[in-house]
Design a protein around this motif. Sequence first.
Motif, short mmCIF file in Angstrom:
data_model
loop_
_atom_site.label_atom_id
_atom_site.label_comp_id
_atom_site.label_asym_id
_atom_site.label_seq_id
_atom_site.Cartn_x
_atom_site.Cartn_y
_atom_site.Cartn_z
N ALA A 91 0.84 -1.20 0.00
CA ALA A 91 0.00 0.00 0.00
C ALA A 91 0.87 1.25 0.00
O ALA A 91 0.61 2.21 -0.73
N ARG A 92 1.95 1.20 0.80
CA ARG A 92 2.82 2.37 0.88
C ARG A 92 3.50 2.63 -0.46
O ARG A 92 3.55 3.76 -0.95
N ASP A 93 3.99 1.54 -1.07
CA ASP A 93 4.66 1.70 -2.37
C ASP A 93 3.69 2.27 -3.40
O ASP A 93 4.05 3.15 -4.18
N THR A 94 2.47 1.73 -3.39
CA THR A 94 1.48 2.20 -4.35
C THR A 94 1.21 3.68 -4.15
O THR A 94 1.10 4.44 -5.11
N LEU A 95 1.11 4.05 -2.88
CA LEU A 95 0.82 5.45 -2.57
C LEU A 95 1.92 6.35 -3.11
O LEU A 95 1.66 7.38 -3.74
N VAL A 96 3.17 5.92 -2.86
CA VAL A 96 4.31 6.71 -3.33
C VAL A 96 4.28 6.80 -4.86
O VAL A 96 4.46 7.88 -5.43
N LYS A 97 4.01 5.66 -5.49
CA LYS A 97 3.98 5.62 -6.94
C LYS A 97 2.88 6.53 -7.49
O LYS A 97 3.08 7.30 -8.42
#
Lengths: 233, 730
Positions: free
Chosen positions: B483-489
């Motif tokens: 979720a964090r990676d997606t948010l950053v992306k």
Amino acid sequence: MIAATEPSLTILIVEDEQAIRRFVRAALEGEGHRVHEADTVRRGLLEAGTRKPDLVVLDLGLPDGDGMDFIRDLRAWSGMPVLVLSARIEEYDKVEALDAGADDYLIKPFGVAELLARVRAVCRRQVRDPDGATLIVFGKVSVDLERRQVTRNDQPVRITPIEFRLLSTLITKPGKVLTHRQLLREVWGPAYVERGHYLRIYMGHLRQKLEADPTRPRYFLTETGIGYRFCLS
Amino acid sequence: MFDVADEVVLVDLPPDDLLQRLKEGKVYLPDQAERAIENFFRKGNLIALRELALRRTADQVDDEMQSYRQQVGDSAQPTREALLACVGPDPGADTLVRIASRLAGKLGCEWHALYVETPALQRLPGARRQAILDILKLAQELGAHTATLAATDAPLAVVAYAHQHRLAQLVVGRSRSSRRFPWQRPFAERLGRLAPELDLLVTARNDAPRRAVRQETARGDKEQGSPASLLRGYVAALLISLGTTLAATPLLPYFDLANIVMLFLLAVVGTAVKYGRGPAVLAAVANVAAFDLFFVPPRFSFAVHDWQYLLTFIVMLIVGLIVGQLTARFRYQAHVASAREQRTRHLYEMARELSGALVVEQVVEIGERCVEASFRVKARLLLPDEHDRLPPPPVQPGRPKADLSIAQWCFDRNAPAGIGTDTLPAASRLYLPLKAPMRTRGVLVLAPERQRWLLIPEQRRLLDTFAALIAIALERVHFVTVARDTLVKMESERQRNSLLAALSHDLRTPLTALIGLAETLALELTAEQSPHSEPLTAIHQQAVRMALLVNNLLDMAKLQAGGVRLRKDWQSLEELVGAAVRTLELPLRAHPLRLELDPRLPLVNCDAVLVERVLANLLENATKYTPPGAVIGVTASTEADRLIIEVWDEGPGLPTGREQVLFEKFTRGHAESAAPGVGLGLAICRVIIEAHGGEIHAANRASGGACFTFTLPLETPPPIEEAEDAPETS
């Protein structure tokens, strides 16, 4: 020369860039149209309400809001044609504007000739009596909307019910860009709006049957990523 | 024949009626009927036949009912069919388990095997307990849910379990009435009294192996506990007895004998609490003897003058024994309860700690620590890498070494391996997969101190619970990361898009004005035949070129920054080529165009805007680099699972040796070419085609001219419902 044959229209330009407003105005006035200007959504809606223009030329990026808001607001009370000017890089914005009820679009930068051609197409649609014409002729093809008959070179063309629905949807709105969603909803029904492949297949059929060279269509034009346009010229 | 029948209709009437009908000639002709009655249709035969028919029909109906229930999936109903096999310490329990399994198989129902460990059973020698565990394991292998409960009253526990799991049929072995406690009712009878609503199936007792087991028991008894500690208990009991006597002696002149007895009773209770049942019994006996010898007149003799003291002795002994027994039982229950409480606490503590874990390393550390604290094992967590391989963990002192191949097997199959499982039970470790809802998250490797210990089903289940908790925690951490990676992306994509949109707007707006104004002015000046019209036209042309360049640069930036996002749909190549040709109407006027596209080409799943862009760029290149009049063509063909599109021309061809370099950014075939452009067109083409999973390359044709070939993968297009669209007959 053209101005003589075309009626004079009242046109509203909603655009925040003064330089663009100036040349659009110059081009349109050269054609004999009356032009009003607005630089914000709010002023634009006000002008549209008071001047009752025959056409709105609308920029999608305005300082006090999105051009989309303008279209939705306008469509709530008026069916006046809207020509959208877009500098967005995403195709999707244009599709959204067209889905919301805009009639046509131009991508910046655009030429004066292009602009005038689009305005003329809109004018023609305005002049045509939409209910009166039941026989539409383009090239060597004639379509009798009432008797549901299509002939090409005076020979009857066999056409399926869905093909006829698609054909009549397109040719009753000449020059107007019809988005994929609009066509799918109108011809197949709301459940089909995501099934783009139906449209590709049936447009292919129509072109095979009615175009002289289906690969280089003259009448059923593709607006890639957006939809189709029936071009009567 | 009967078994393959789809429908069975039973016509039933009593034998006497049938005989009557036979006699009346309703079945056979009268003389035939007479013979038939004599030969075959005797009454006995008819009754037997009737029974057979009724029974087969009943079976059939039963099967139908079963299959209907399975179809409906009606599991909410109380499972009236489910079986509960009560495994006891008696030999022949394995037979019982097998019978229960067979029955369950026949009924097509689930079954449970339950072992209730009472204090008495707790004291059984190790070998017999092991035998019981083996039977439970056998039950598990035969498909039972197994459970071990600790309780003092076995029948009560069994009934409670049956109610809790809605099991309506109990299978128990016929137990012999206890030799030691002849007044105790057999187990089955007690069950029947406790729960009259449950079906009770009592299986035959199998006495044959009894002797063998008893011998084992005798051996086992000696093995139980360490002799030294046992002896210490009994010695202590005697010492306590002696101490009580010594302590009580000075009190004799001041206290009544009846009160002194209390001291001795207290000593028995104390012994029972401290050393358990055996020493308590010894203490009770010793105390009675001591009391008789030292306190009851005549003192220092076992003889008793006053007969009433006999009652005192008997009561004293009985009270001592009962108290000892009760205390020992209480001790056992306290022990069981504390063990249970401890397990629950461990589980709770781990759950709490895991819920706070934010990174994988934390989960691993907590998981290993908690498993080790709760079980007498060494634990190790193995986690897969991104290719689903378990990497060899760093060797750490105090951490068990794991056989990676077994661990990998366990991970791949999502099944436990090692001690006590079906797979490699001889291994010295237990490998448990960490099953999470979405997938297996790793493997828990356990090295027990004592292997037997992991075989207890209860412990295994608890371990499974631990493993599941760890797995869920790992999964949660995984999704937090995702979720964090997606948010950053998403955030970076949003920023990039807004930057590009702003850039696009800021660059295109002045260009639009420039082009528009120049065009308007040029038109006016041309109409006036002014000498300034020519430079103005040049300004206009340069502005248009500038706009094209800006478009290309922005597109390249959009495509390159963080990958291309494709808006795929099913497209017709013919349509895309048509659209591309239309955008190049003006430059293509100078060239004969040959489009060879079969209208039956399959639809291709691609981003229409981008593929049209590729076609337009290739066609534009062809118009730019070939002299007017040179033929330009587009050809398409299918090959296995891809569509091959060629854009060719009959121009001068490509400079040899530079075919692939052309696709690099800012590269042009001829560096000093007069044709306008900066060499982005082909680079854009390559990015687009590669994003679609295709290939693009350039070559010179044998017959002269250049040929650009690209491929697009073909997939199976979705179906079209054409049934309703029959052609009109008119």
